[in-house]
Design an enzyme around this catalytic site. Structure first.
Site, PDB file in Angstrom:
ATOM      1  N   TYR A  20      -4.546   3.638   7.760  1.00 16.42           N
ATOM      2  CA  TYR A  20      -5.898   3.061   7.848  1.00 16.42           C
ATOM      3  C   TYR A  20      -6.607   3.474   9.136  1.00 16.42           C
ATOM      4  CZ  TYR A  20      -2.753   0.126   5.111  1.00 16.42           C
ATOM      5  OH  TYR A  20      -1.771  -0.304   4.284  1.00 16.42           O
TER       6      TYR A  20
ATOM      7  N   VAL B 270       1.192  -3.701   3.811  1.00 14.79           N
ATOM      8  CA  VAL B 270       1.206  -4.999   4.492  1.00 14.79           C
ATOM      9  C   VAL B 270       2.489  -5.799   4.245  1.00 14.79           C
ATOM     10  CG1 VAL B 270      -1.299  -5.274   4.732  1.00 14.79           C
ATOM     11  CG2 VAL B 270      -0.146  -6.158   2.677  1.00 14.79           C
TER      12      VAL B 270
ATOM     13  N   LYS C 174       0.423   3.547  -2.857  1.00  9.86           N
ATOM     14  CA  LYS C 174      -0.777   4.389  -3.001  1.00  9.86           C
ATOM     15  C   LYS C 174      -0.430   5.882  -2.950  1.00  9.86           C
ATOM     16  CE  LYS C 174      -4.149   0.942  -1.231  1.00  9.86           C
ATOM     17  NZ  LYS C 174      -3.537  -0.351  -1.145  1.00  9.86           N
TER      18      LYS C 174
ATOM     19  N   SER D  45       0.801  -1.235   0.000  1.00  9.73           N
ATOM     20  CA  SER D  45       0.000   0.000   0.000  1.00  9.73           C
ATOM     21  C   SER D  45       0.828   1.278   0.000  1.00  9.73           C
ATOM     22  CB  SER D  45      -0.935   0.017   1.205  1.00  9.73           C
ATOM     23  OG  SER D  45      -2.117  -0.670   0.907  1.00  9.73           O
TER      24      SER D  45
ATOM     25  N   TYR E 103      -3.074  -2.655 -10.520  1.00  9.51           N
ATOM     26  CA  TYR E 103      -3.026  -2.477  -9.062  1.00  9.51           C
ATOM     27  C   TYR E 103      -2.152  -3.553  -8.414  1.00  9.51           C
ATOM     28  CZ  TYR E 103      -4.543  -2.500  -4.183  1.00  9.51           C
ATOM     29  OH  TYR E 103      -4.554  -2.500  -2.807  1.00  9.51           O
TER      30      TYR E 103
HETATM   31  N1  GLN Z   1      -1.958  -5.474  -2.087  1.00  5.70           N
HETATM   32  C1  GLN Z   1      -2.565  -5.347  -0.794  1.00  5.70           C
HETATM   33  C2  GLN Z   1      -4.051  -5.565  -0.908  1.00  5.70           C
HETATM   34  O1  GLN Z   1      -4.601  -5.150  -1.861  1.00  5.70           O
HETATM   35  C3  GLN Z   1      -2.270  -4.001  -0.238  1.00  5.70           C
HETATM   36  C4  GLN Z   1      -2.872  -3.782   1.121  1.00  5.70           C
HETATM   37  C5  GLN Z   1      -1.991  -3.038   2.075  1.00  5.70           C
HETATM   38  O2  GLN Z   1      -0.786  -2.958   1.942  1.00  5.70           O
HETATM   39  N2  GLN Z   1      -2.603  -2.561   3.117  1.00  5.70           N
HETATM   40  O3  GLN Z   1      -4.675  -6.150  -0.077  1.00  5.70           O
END
Ligand code: GLN
Length: 309
Positions: free
Chosen positions: A245, A263, A71, A68, A194
Site C-alpha cells: 500500500y 491485515v 490479491k 490482502s 472477495y
Molecule cells: N479483507 C480486507 C479488507 O477488505 C483486506 C484488507 C487488507 O488485508 N489490507 O479490508
C-alpha cells in the site's frame, strides 16, 4: 545460502531481530473476528525453488487470515486466463499513496483503481475472475490447495461473515465502481467472493510454498505454466511498487523485495529465481502492515543480501 548451516544462521538472525518486538503493533479490529487473534504469535518460513523448506518461530505452522495476500494469487489467475490483457484496461499499475480502502481517488479517477493490490483493484480482479471462471473464490482455493499440497485449505466462515457484516467500506468501493460501469457482475456476488477469498487461512510454511510459482518465473509445483516468465516478472513489479500500500517506498528501502501484505499480519516476499519468504505477526503498523513480519523480512535481506537491488 549454500547449505543448511547458512539457513540456520539466517533463521537465527531473523529471530534475534524480531524477538524483543513480538506483540508490537495493533491487531486489525475493523474486522471483528480478527480482533481476538493473539498478538504474541510469530512465524517465518522460507521455501526454495529447489524444494527445501525452512522455518522458525513458534507459529510457522499456525494458520492465519490471508486477507490482502490473496490479491497476488487472484491477479495471477486472471493473468493466466485470456483476460490477462483485458484486466489492465480496468485497473492501473501505479502506487496509490493512499490507504488500501481509500475512496476519494477512485471517484476522481472515474472508478478505475490505481492498482490490483488495493481493495478496489482487487474487487475488479475478483469481478474479472468471476466472469472468467464462474467461481472466483473456488478458483483461488483450488490454486492454493494445489500449490501447498493440502487439499483441506479453506476459508474461515466466521471471518468471512464478520467481513460481510463490517464490510461497508468495501461495499462503498464496489458500488462506486459499479456506478462508473467498471464492475460488471452484481456487486453482492463480487463482494461475497472477495470476502471469502480474504478469509482463507494459511500458515507461513504453506504460504511460502504457495507463492513459489512467482520465484519459479511462473511455473507451478507440477511444472505447468501458470504465468509466462514475463507475466511473473510483471506481477513482481506490481508487488514491489504497490504490494504494501502506501508503505511500498518504505518496504523497497528496508526490504528491497517484491512483497504483499495483508491485515491478518502476514507478508509474502519473493526472491526471483531463488526462494519465497513468508512472515507472520498479527500486530500491524498504522499503514496496515505487520510490524514483526516487516522486521523479519528486513533482517532476512540484511543477512542474506538477497534483494532485487
Ligand atoms: N479483507 C480486507 C479488507 O477488505 C483486506 C484488507 C487488507 O488485508 N489490507 O479490508
Amino acid at each position: 545460502m549454500e547449505d543448511s548451516h547458512d539457513h540456520t544462521g539466517v533463521l537465527d538472525a531473523v529471530m534475534e531481530r524480531v524477538r524483543s518486538h513480538i506483540g508490537e503493533g495493533r491487531v486489525a479490529d475493523y474486522i471483528p473476528e480478527l480482533a481476538g487473534v493473539d498478538p504474541d504469535e510469530f512465524g517465518f518460513a522460507m521455501a526454495t525453488v529447489d524444494g527445501d523448506l525452512y522455518s522458525v518461530g513458534d507459529h510457522a505452522r499456525t494458520r492465519f487470515s490471508m486477507q490482502s495476500i490473496t490479491k497476488v494469487f487472484t491477479l495471477a489467475l486472471v493473468m493466466h486466463g485470456h483476460s490477462g490483457s483485458d484486466v489492465w484496461k480496468r485497473v492501473h499499475r501505479e502506487p496509490s499513496g493512499n490507504a488500501f480502502n481509500s475512496l476519494h481517488q477512485l471517484e476522481f479517477e472515474n472508478g478505475v483503481p490505481r492498482n490490483p493490490m488495493i481493495n478496489p483493484g482487487a474487487l475488479i480482479v475478483t469481478d474479472q475472475l468471476l466472469s472468467d471462471t464462474g467461481d472466483s473464490a473456488g478458483a483461488l482455493q483450488d490454486l492454493l490447495c494445489a500449490e501447498t499440497g493440502d487439499p483441506g485449505l479453506h476459508a474461515d466462515n466466521l471471518v468471512a461473515e464478520s467481513e460481510t457484516r463490517s464490510g461497508d467500506r468495501n461495499r462503498a468501493l464496489a458500488y462506486l465502481m459499479a456506478s462508473f460501469g467498471t464492475i460488471r457482475n452484481p456487486v453482492p456476488e463480487v463482494l461475497d467472493h472477495y470476502f471469502r477469498q480474504c478469509s482463507i487461512t494459511i500458515s507461513c510454511e504453506e504460504l511460502a510454498r504457495a507463492g513459489l510459482f512467482l520465484a519459479r518465473r511462473g511455473r507451478r509445483s507440477d511444472g505447468s505454466e501458470l504465468l509466462s516468465p514475463s507475466d511473473a516478472r510483471r506481477i513482481l513489479a506490481v508487488m514491489l511498487t504497490c504490494g504494501t500500500y502506501d508503505a511500498a517506498g518504505e518496504f523497497a528501502y528496508r526490504v528491497g523485495l517484491p512483497c504483499k501484505s495483508g491485515v491478518g499480519g502476514g507478508i509474502l516476499a519473493v526472491v526471483p529465481g531463488v526462494c519465497t519468504v513468508a512472515a507472520w505477526g498479527p500486530g500491524l503498523d498504522e499503514k496496515g502492515n505487520s510490524v514483526t513480519a516487516a522486521l523479519a523480512l528486513e533482517a532476512f535481506t540484511d543477512v542474506t543480501g538477497c534483494s532485487v537491488f
